[in-house]
Design a protein around this motif. Structure first.
Motif, PDB file in Angstrom:
ATOM      1  N   CYS A 186       2.158 -14.726 -12.545  1.00  0.00           N
ATOM      2  CA  CYS A 186       2.333 -14.245 -10.866  1.00  0.00           C
ATOM      3  C   CYS A 186       3.442 -13.314 -10.618  1.00  0.00           C
ATOM      4  O   CYS A 186       4.253 -14.043 -11.175  1.00  0.00           O
ATOM      5  N   SER A 187       3.005 -13.604  -9.117  1.00  0.00           N
ATOM      6  CA  SER A 187       4.511 -13.442  -8.251  1.00  0.00           C
ATOM      7  C   SER A 187       4.739 -14.497  -7.705  1.00  0.00           C
ATOM      8  O   SER A 187       3.638 -14.715  -6.250  1.00  0.00           O
ATOM      9  N   ALA A 188       5.994 -14.911  -6.735  1.00  0.00           N
ATOM     10  CA  ALA A 188       6.081 -15.413  -5.563  1.00  0.00           C
ATOM     11  C   ALA A 188       7.447 -14.854  -5.116  1.00  0.00           C
ATOM     12  O   ALA A 188       8.190 -14.359  -4.999  1.00  0.00           O
ATOM     13  N   VAL A 189       7.386 -14.628  -3.868  1.00  0.00           N
ATOM     14  CA  VAL A 189       8.221 -13.992  -3.086  1.00  0.00           C
ATOM     15  C   VAL A 189       8.356 -14.678  -1.319  1.00  0.00           C
ATOM     16  O   VAL A 189       7.626 -15.655  -0.958  1.00  0.00           O
ATOM     17  N   ILE A 190       9.370 -14.551  -1.215  1.00  0.00           N
ATOM     18  CA  ILE A 190      10.240 -15.196   0.347  1.00  0.00           C
ATOM     19  C   ILE A 190       8.949 -14.106   1.331  1.00  0.00           C
ATOM     20  O   ILE A 190       8.090 -15.234   2.838  1.00  0.00           O
ATOM     21  N   ALA A 191       9.267 -13.260   1.623  1.00  0.00           N
ATOM     22  CA  ALA A 191       8.737 -12.637   2.406  1.00  0.00           C
ATOM     23  C   ALA A 191       8.265 -11.073   1.951  1.00  0.00           C
ATOM     24  O   ALA A 191       8.333 -10.298   1.209  1.00  0.00           O
ATOM     25  N   ALA A 192       7.635 -10.694   2.893  1.00  0.00           N
ATOM     26  CA  ALA A 192       6.993  -9.056   2.615  1.00  0.00           C
ATOM     27  C   ALA A 192       6.590  -7.844   3.842  1.00  0.00           C
ATOM     28  O   ALA A 192       6.563  -8.700   4.695  1.00  0.00           O
ATOM     29  N   PRO A 193       6.810  -7.011   3.924  1.00  0.00           N
ATOM     30  CA  PRO A 193       6.206  -6.350   4.941  1.00  0.00           C
ATOM     31  C   PRO A 193       4.846  -6.686   5.773  1.00  0.00           C
ATOM     32  O   PRO A 193       3.621  -7.136   5.018  1.00  0.00           O
ATOM     33  N   LEU A 194       4.913  -7.204   7.388  1.00  0.00           N
ATOM     34  CA  LEU A 194       3.764  -7.364   8.168  1.00  0.00           C
ATOM     35  C   LEU A 194       2.170  -6.353   7.344  1.00  0.00           C
ATOM     36  O   LEU A 194       1.528  -7.245   7.398  1.00  0.00           O
ATOM     37  N   ASP A 195       2.603  -6.081   7.160  1.00  0.00           N
ATOM     38  CA  ASP A 195       0.945  -4.918   7.123  1.00  0.00           C
ATOM     39  C   ASP A 195       0.715  -5.492   5.247  1.00  0.00           C
ATOM     40  O   ASP A 195      -0.423  -5.492   5.080  1.00  0.00           O
ATOM     41  N   ALA A 196       1.577  -5.490   4.810  1.00  0.00           N
ATOM     42  CA  ALA A 196       0.756  -6.065   3.524  1.00  0.00           C
ATOM     43  C   ALA A 196       0.203  -7.627   3.363  1.00  0.00           C
ATOM     44  O   ALA A 196      -0.357  -7.954   2.294  1.00  0.00           O
ATOM     45  N   PHE A 197       0.299  -7.919   4.446  1.00  0.00           N
ATOM     46  CA  PHE A 197      -0.113  -9.717   5.114  1.00  0.00           C
ATOM     47  C   PHE A 197      -1.768  -8.976   4.681  1.00  0.00           C
ATOM     48  O   PHE A 197      -2.395 -10.215   5.580  1.00  0.00           O
ATOM     49  N   GLU A 198      -2.459  -8.316   5.714  1.00  0.00           N
ATOM     50  CA  GLU A 198      -3.339  -7.173   5.757  1.00  0.00           C
ATOM     51  C   GLU A 198      -4.194  -7.469   4.782  1.00  0.00           C
ATOM     52  O   GLU A 198      -5.424  -7.395   5.505  1.00  0.00           O
ATOM     53  N   ILE A 199      -4.425  -7.608   3.903  1.00  0.00           N
ATOM     54  CA  ILE A 199      -5.401  -7.909   2.777  1.00  0.00           C
ATOM     55  C   ILE A 199      -6.304  -9.895   3.173  1.00  0.00           C
ATOM     56  O   ILE A 199      -7.588 -10.192   2.702  1.00  0.00           O
ATOM     57  N   ASN A 200      -5.860 -10.060   3.962  1.00  0.00           N
ATOM     58  CA  ASN A 200      -6.170 -11.635   4.838  1.00  0.00           C
ATOM     59  C   ASN A 200      -6.807 -11.394   5.598  1.00  0.00           C
ATOM     60  O   ASN A 200      -7.665 -12.771   6.590  1.00  0.00           O
ATOM     61  N   ARG A 201      -7.243 -10.315   6.271  1.00  0.00           N
ATOM     62  CA  ARG A 201      -8.171 -10.419   7.466  1.00  0.00           C
ATOM     63  C   ARG A 201      -9.403 -10.363   6.652  1.00  0.00           C
ATOM     64  O   ARG A 201      -9.506  -8.753   6.168  1.00  0.00           O
ATOM     65  N   ASN A 202     -10.362 -10.957   7.170  1.00  0.00           N
ATOM     66  CA  ASN A 202     -11.492  -9.650   7.005  1.00  0.00           C
ATOM     67  C   ASN A 202     -12.517  -9.207   7.661  1.00  0.00           C
ATOM     68  O   ASN A 202     -11.929  -9.132   9.660  1.00  0.00           O
ATOM     69  N   GLU A 242       0.985  -0.467   0.154  1.00  0.00           N
ATOM     70  CA  GLU A 242      -0.327   0.037   0.208  1.00  0.00           C
ATOM     71  C   GLU A 242       0.506   1.568  -0.406  1.00  0.00           C
ATOM     72  O   GLU A 242       2.037   1.484   0.718  1.00  0.00           O
ATOM     73  N   PRO A 243       0.701   2.424  -1.219  1.00  0.00           N
ATOM     74  CA  PRO A 243       0.212   2.065  -2.391  1.00  0.00           C
ATOM     75  C   PRO A 243       0.252   0.596  -3.205  1.00  0.00           C
ATOM     76  O   PRO A 243       1.501  -0.075  -2.635  1.00  0.00           O
ATOM     77  N   GLU A 244      -0.332   0.381  -3.797  1.00  0.00           N
ATOM     78  CA  GLU A 244      -0.324  -0.791  -5.290  1.00  0.00           C
ATOM     79  C   GLU A 244       0.202  -0.219  -6.279  1.00  0.00           C
ATOM     80  O   GLU A 244      -0.685   0.615  -6.817  1.00  0.00           O
ATOM     81  N   PRO A 245       1.492  -0.372  -7.180  1.00  0.00           N
ATOM     82  CA  PRO A 245       1.896  -0.325  -8.201  1.00  0.00           C
ATOM     83  C   PRO A 245       1.201  -0.854  -8.896  1.00  0.00           C
ATOM     84  O   PRO A 245       0.749  -1.239  -9.681  1.00  0.00           O
ATOM     85  N   ALA A 246       0.764   0.414 -10.305  1.00  0.00           N
ATOM     86  CA  ALA A 246       0.255  -0.223 -11.145  1.00  0.00           C
ATOM     87  C   ALA A 246       0.892  -1.613 -12.067  1.00  0.00           C
ATOM     88  O   ALA A 246       2.119  -1.282 -12.565  1.00  0.00           O
ATOM     89  N   GLY A 247       0.212  -2.327 -12.637  1.00  0.00           N
ATOM     90  CA  GLY A 247       0.673  -3.212 -13.303  1.00  0.00           C
ATOM     91  C   GLY A 247       1.065  -4.853 -12.278  1.00  0.00           C
ATOM     92  O   GLY A 247       1.818  -5.723 -12.374  1.00  0.00           O
TER      93      GLY A 247
END
Length: 278
Positions: free
Chosen positions: A262-278, A46-51
């Motif tokens: 698609c994309s895969a990474v080993i790690a990302a910032p903790l706040d990037a995982f917020e998408i998984n919370r309802n 956040e923010p998410e880059p275009a593309g």
């Protein structure tokens, strides 16, 4: 020579845990659990880059995970490529869907499909020279081996390269990183043919921060293979159908669905995982 010497040193000298420093172990059980013990998740900056294609990460970036990535990348702890590759393989599986149950001969149906194509995000040439190795490519090769071992055909395509010099990303904000990387990557001569051979393309990196590197890599790949856009999987495969339905709907409206990247990474910032919370 430097990379060869590090490989030899890793074999003959006592190792210490790359995450916590415990002696005589490459990665202790506790740090291994932090790296690979949780199910990989969809992440979004956040923010998410275009593309930016859909991204899955194995673990939040912090503490032990950060230490392991830095030990491998900056200190040449090459034995860590295997557990890092296993973590990346988990994120690849999460992004490309289930491979199905083994058939009568013990082979997964995925083994008869076209392979997953792992495309590493390239490091700057000066960084590779300074480190004596290419950490993302090394991890991608380990991940491909882990995927094949567990029934998913996979290969690494090192088809991306930097077409111009870029500034060091450290200290740059999301907007500055996007500007720094805009148009910086290209597919090498002959890479179009390899990408056109089919298969699910997965852009891989060790870490996603702002997503600028992955977005630029996706732009370059899409230019070489126009049918390749963002690979989207329905929520039935993750148990979050309603949330993913909203995500898919938004991305379809933006014209980013319908292809094979698609994309895969080993790690990302903790706040990037917020998408998984309802």
């Amino acid at each position: 020579m430097r990379g060869w010497w590090r490989d030899l040193t890793d074999l003959v000298l006592p190792a210490e845990c790359g995450g916590c420093g415990r002696p005589r172990t490459v990665l202790c059980p506790g740090c291994r659990a932090v790296l690979t013990g949780a199910a990989p998740c969809r992440v979004r900056p956040e923010p998410e880059p275009a593309g930016l294609p859909v991204v899955h990460a194995a673990a939040p970036y912090g503490d032990e995970v950060r230490a392991v990535l830095l030990a491998h990348k900056e200190r040449g702890a090459l034995a860590l490529a295997a557990p890092l590759g296993a973590a990346l393989a988990g994120a690849v599986r999460a992004g490309t869907g289930p491979v199905g149950r083994p058939g009568p001969a013990g082979r997964s149906p995925a083994s008869r499909e076209r392979p997953v194509l792992l495309v590493p995000v390239p490091s700057a040439r000066w960084a590779v020279r300074a480190r004596g190795h290419d950490p993302v490519r090394r991890i991608a090769l380990a991940a491909a081996g882990e995927l094949r071992r567990t029934g998913t055909p996979a290969r690494v395509l090192g088809v991306l390269r930097q077409r111009r010099a870029v500034a060091d990303q450290a200290g740059l904000n999301s907007r500055q990183r996007a500007v720094n990387l805009a148009g910086a990557l290209e597919v090498v001569a002959g890479g179009e043919r390899l990408l056109a051979g089919g298969g699910r393309i997965v852009l891989v990196d060790d870490l996603m921060t702002t997503g600028a590197s992955l977005a630029e890599a996706a732009r370059a790949v899409r230019g070489a293979r126009p049918d390749a856009r963002a690979l989207l999987w329905t929520g039935e495969r993750t148990g979050r159908a309603e949330m993913y339905g909203r995500i898919v709907g938004r991305e379809q409206a933006e014209g980013t669905s319908g292809g094979a990247v698609c994309s895969a990474v080993i790690a990302a910032p903790l706040d990037a995982f917020e998408i998984n919370r309802n």
